[in-house]
Design an enzyme around this catalytic site. Structure first.
Site: not given
Length: 211
Positions: A16, A39, A42
């Site tokens: 990812s 992050r 994600h």
């Protein structure tokens, strides 16, 4: 046809992150900011955060230093609290707190005619050690923190201001960006407890690597 459905979680995360890196393309981001933004993307699958996350000067460094000094992370929801990596906190000697369900906070909010989020921030301001506020839901919490700073009752090491919604949200975020404290803010209406936790986790992972 579905591919790689048998992948382990760590492999899924790595792939990812690779996809996110590729899709960010040539967007120029400071390295420390980029790690946090990735992050958040994600967590949300929303690339708009590459444009809307705002960092005060030295915000990331201030957060890392606080974590290395056994900071307390205060959230405005139990969802945000649960999303912060417990093992990462343990490895750094840090803790996390959410006072939204605290009976004293509930009583104070009722007595003062405020939201429970406001009363929770009042209680959090009395905690010892470096404080990181991670606000993902309640703009009233973010506004109360700003009042406490102006009253010199609180001096957070870092404020993560990413409440989501429509009422007072933008004003609370814009107000934070005028305060003399380190901040990470998601401009506009977007945000949420998961986003606040993702930012905390990105900082935790960075601090652990620097340890």
């Amino acid at each position: 046809m579905m591919k790689d459905w048998h992948m382990l979680p760590a492999e899924i995360e790595a792939q990812s992150m690779k996809i996110i890196e590729e899709e960010l393309g040539e967007i120029s981001l400071p390295p420390l900011h980029k790690e946090i933004i990735k992050r958040v993307i994600h967590t949300s699958a929303d690339f708009e955060y590459a444009r809307t996350l705002r960092f005060s000067p030295q915000a990331v460094q201030a957060g890392l230093e606080a974590l290395q000094q056994q900071a307390v992370i205060v959230t405005d929801t139990n969802m945000g609290l649960m999303g912060i990596n417990a093992d990462g906190l343990r490895r750094l000697g840090c803790t996390k707190q959410c006072f939204m369900a605290d009976p004293e906070v509930k009583a104070q909010a009722t007595a003062n005619g405020t939201t429970r989020a406001v009363a929770a921030m009042d209680k959090a301001a009395a905690l010892q050690g470096p404080l990181i506020f991670a606000i993902g839901n309640a703009p009233t919490a973010l506004l109360r923190i700003q009042e406490l700073i102006r009253q010199k009752k609180c001096r957070p090491a870092l404020i993560i201001g990413v409440p989501v919604g429509f009422v007072n949200v933008i004003d609370a975020k814009e107000g934070l960006m005028k305060m003399p404290v380190p901040y990470i803010v998601a401009k506009g209406r977007k945000g949420g407890s998961a986003i606040a936790a993702a930012i905390c986790n990105a900082l935790l992972y960075m601090a652990i690597r620097k340890k």
